[in-house]
Design a protein around this motif. Structure first.
Motif, PDB file in Angstrom:
ATOM      1  N   ASN A  28      -8.782  -1.887   6.851  1.00  0.00           N
ATOM      2  CA  ASN A  28      -7.998  -1.405   5.718  1.00  0.00           C
ATOM      3  C   ASN A  28      -7.603  -2.543   4.790  1.00  0.00           C
ATOM      4  O   ASN A  28      -7.473  -2.356   3.583  1.00  0.00           O
ATOM      5  CB  ASN A  28      -6.753  -0.667   6.204  1.00  0.00           C
ATOM      6  CG  ASN A  28      -7.066   0.748   6.651  1.00  0.00           C
ATOM      7  OD1 ASN A  28      -8.023   1.351   6.188  1.00  0.00           O
ATOM      8  ND2 ASN A  28      -6.283   1.277   7.558  1.00  0.00           N
ATOM      9  N   ILE A  79     -10.376  -2.965   2.370  1.00  0.00           N
ATOM     10  CA  ILE A  79     -10.386  -1.895   1.374  1.00  0.00           C
ATOM     11  C   ILE A  79      -9.319  -2.145   0.311  1.00  0.00           C
ATOM     12  O   ILE A  79      -9.547  -1.935  -0.879  1.00  0.00           O
ATOM     13  CB  ILE A  79     -10.151  -0.527   2.056  1.00  0.00           C
ATOM     14  CG1 ILE A  79     -11.292  -0.213   3.027  1.00  0.00           C
ATOM     15  CG2 ILE A  79     -10.019   0.582   1.023  1.00  0.00           C
ATOM     16  CD1 ILE A  79     -11.063   1.012   3.878  1.00  0.00           C
ATOM     17  N   ALA A  80      -8.145  -2.615   0.753  1.00  0.00           N
ATOM     18  CA  ALA A  80      -7.037  -2.811  -0.183  1.00  0.00           C
ATOM     19  C   ALA A  80      -7.203  -4.034  -1.067  1.00  0.00           C
ATOM     20  O   ALA A  80      -6.799  -4.028  -2.236  1.00  0.00           O
ATOM     21  CB  ALA A  80      -5.718  -2.920   0.595  1.00  0.00           C
ATOM     22  N   LEU A 117      -1.655  -0.565   1.884  1.00  0.00           N
ATOM     23  CA  LEU A 117      -2.614   0.159   1.057  1.00  0.00           C
ATOM     24  C   LEU A 117      -1.894   0.983  -0.008  1.00  0.00           C
ATOM     25  O   LEU A 117      -2.305   1.025  -1.159  1.00  0.00           O
ATOM     26  CB  LEU A 117      -3.467   1.082   1.936  1.00  0.00           C
ATOM     27  CG  LEU A 117      -4.623   0.423   2.689  1.00  0.00           C
ATOM     28  CD1 LEU A 117      -5.163   1.382   3.722  1.00  0.00           C
ATOM     29  CD2 LEU A 117      -5.710  -0.017   1.734  1.00  0.00           C
ATOM     30  N   ASN A 176      -0.810  -1.015  -3.057  1.00  0.00           N
ATOM     31  CA  ASN A 176      -1.825  -1.604  -3.916  1.00  0.00           C
ATOM     32  C   ASN A 176      -2.038  -0.685  -5.118  1.00  0.00           C
ATOM     33  O   ASN A 176      -2.456   0.460  -4.953  1.00  0.00           O
ATOM     34  CB  ASN A 176      -3.129  -1.771  -3.129  1.00  0.00           C
ATOM     35  CG  ASN A 176      -4.219  -2.389  -3.968  1.00  0.00           C
ATOM     36  OD1 ASN A 176      -4.925  -1.667  -4.672  1.00  0.00           O
ATOM     37  ND2 ASN A 176      -4.374  -3.691  -3.900  1.00  0.00           N
ATOM     38  N   THR A 194      -5.591   0.955  -5.508  1.00  0.00           N
ATOM     39  CA  THR A 194      -5.833   1.967  -4.484  1.00  0.00           C
ATOM     40  C   THR A 194      -5.017   3.223  -4.757  1.00  0.00           C
ATOM     41  O   THR A 194      -5.517   4.352  -4.651  1.00  0.00           O
ATOM     42  CB  THR A 194      -5.482   1.417  -3.095  1.00  0.00           C
ATOM     43  OG1 THR A 194      -6.241   0.235  -2.843  1.00  0.00           O
ATOM     44  CG2 THR A 194      -5.771   2.439  -2.005  1.00  0.00           C
ATOM     45  N   THR A 214      -6.501   5.019  -7.865  1.00  0.00           N
ATOM     46  CA  THR A 214      -7.802   5.590  -7.533  1.00  0.00           C
ATOM     47  C   THR A 214      -7.627   6.892  -6.749  1.00  0.00           C
ATOM     48  O   THR A 214      -8.285   7.898  -7.042  1.00  0.00           O
ATOM     49  CB  THR A 214      -8.639   4.604  -6.718  1.00  0.00           C
ATOM     50  OG1 THR A 214      -8.886   3.426  -7.497  1.00  0.00           O
ATOM     51  CG2 THR A 214      -9.976   5.218  -6.316  1.00  0.00           C
ATOM     52  N   ARG A 215      -6.725   6.862  -5.776  1.00  0.00           N
ATOM     53  CA  ARG A 215      -6.481   8.066  -4.979  1.00  0.00           C
ATOM     54  C   ARG A 215      -5.962   9.207  -5.857  1.00  0.00           C
ATOM     55  O   ARG A 215      -6.378  10.357  -5.717  1.00  0.00           O
ATOM     56  CB  ARG A 215      -5.481   7.740  -3.870  1.00  0.00           C
ATOM     57  CG  ARG A 215      -5.221   8.901  -2.915  1.00  0.00           C
ATOM     58  CD  ARG A 215      -4.603   8.418  -1.621  1.00  0.00           C
ATOM     59  NE  ARG A 215      -3.417   7.626  -1.877  1.00  0.00           N
ATOM     60  CZ  ARG A 215      -3.206   6.418  -1.399  1.00  0.00           C
ATOM     61  NH1 ARG A 215      -4.128   5.847  -0.656  1.00  0.00           N
ATOM     62  NH2 ARG A 215      -2.089   5.766  -1.651  1.00  0.00           N
ATOM     63  N   ARG A 244     -13.754   2.667 -11.086  1.00  0.00           N
ATOM     64  CA  ARG A 244     -12.727   1.840 -10.433  1.00  0.00           C
ATOM     65  C   ARG A 244     -12.516   0.544 -11.215  1.00  0.00           C
ATOM     66  O   ARG A 244     -11.380   0.071 -11.357  1.00  0.00           O
ATOM     67  CB  ARG A 244     -13.139   1.524  -8.993  1.00  0.00           C
ATOM     68  CG  ARG A 244     -12.960   2.687  -8.023  1.00  0.00           C
ATOM     69  CD  ARG A 244     -13.473   2.303  -6.640  1.00  0.00           C
ATOM     70  NE  ARG A 244     -12.790   1.142  -6.116  1.00  0.00           N
ATOM     71  CZ  ARG A 244     -11.693   1.173  -5.361  1.00  0.00           C
ATOM     72  NH1 ARG A 244     -11.128   2.340  -5.075  1.00  0.00           N
ATOM     73  NH2 ARG A 244     -11.141   0.076  -4.897  1.00  0.00           N
TER      74      ARG A 244
END
Length: 210
Positions: free
Chosen positions: A16, A19-20, A124, A127, A130, A133-134, A149
């Motif tokens: 993770n 990803i972050a 996460l 951020n 992130t 984006t979610r 992104r």
């Protein structure tokens, strides 16, 4: 296709933290896509997939994959190592040790000590890229592309738009049923031309122009 069918395709595990913070350790969105593919192949036991194999599940060409891999090698994020198989034959493998070493160094030196003690899920959530984006993916009902992104990241790091302002622009786009980052960008530019810098100013402007 049922969930059980998808399960047969297998799963790929990613940190993770990666990803972050992949963009903070020097990875572009396109490079990150290649890293995901490298991890997917490695976790299936294939440690040196061809550029064609890596490109097959992406929007990249084999040539673009090759260029991205070379870029990451130049940045010491990945390396090609020589190995011997069980039959003594010489082969190659991709090593991501440099990438994860750089991620470890970043987490130790750049993040506040308090943040290091927080659960990864909270890191996460904190951020901005992130988080946004979610939210965009939930409203648009689809995953964002690497280019999309990058556009959101540009709003944050180049244009320096506040996260709350971007969220308001997203809401306006959804109300207009315009599920496009270009439409959101036009809204942000319009507010910028009117010198609207706070959520209060934006909300007042919207009330006046409804």
């Amino acid at each position: 296709m049922t969930y059980s069918t998808y399960r047969k395709l297998g799963f790929t595990t990613l940190q993770n933290g990666l990803i972050a913070y992949y963009s903070r350790i020097g990875l572009s969105d396109a490079e990150f896509v290649v890293i995901i593919e490298l991890e997917a192949f490695s976790q299936r036991g294939e440690e040196f997939p061809s550029n064609e194999q890596l490109a097959a599940n992406t929007n990249l060409t084999a040539g673009e994959v090759g260029q991205l891999i070379q870029q990451m090698i130049d940045k010491d994020l990945i390396a090609i190592e020589q190995i011997n198989d069980q039959q003594g034959r010489i082969g190659n493998r991709y090593s991501l040790d440099g990438l994860y070493q750089k991620l470890d160094e970043f987490l130790k030196s750049q993040l506040p000590k308090a943040s290091q003690a927080e659960p990864t899920e909270q890191i996460l959530d904190n951020n901005p890229l992130t988080q946004l984006t979610r939210e965009f993916e939930m409203e648009f009902g689809r995953y964002l592309s690497p280019i999309e992104r990058e556009e959101i990241q540009s709003w944050l790091t180049v244009d320096h738009y506040d996260v709350k302002i971007i969220e308001l622009a997203l809401r306006e786009a959804v109300l207009a049923q315009a599920y496009s980052l270009k439409y959101v960008d036009r809204i942000l530019l319009n507010w910028q031309r009117h010198n609207l810098k706070t959520t209060t100013e934006v909300k007042q402007f919207l009330r006046r122009n409804r």
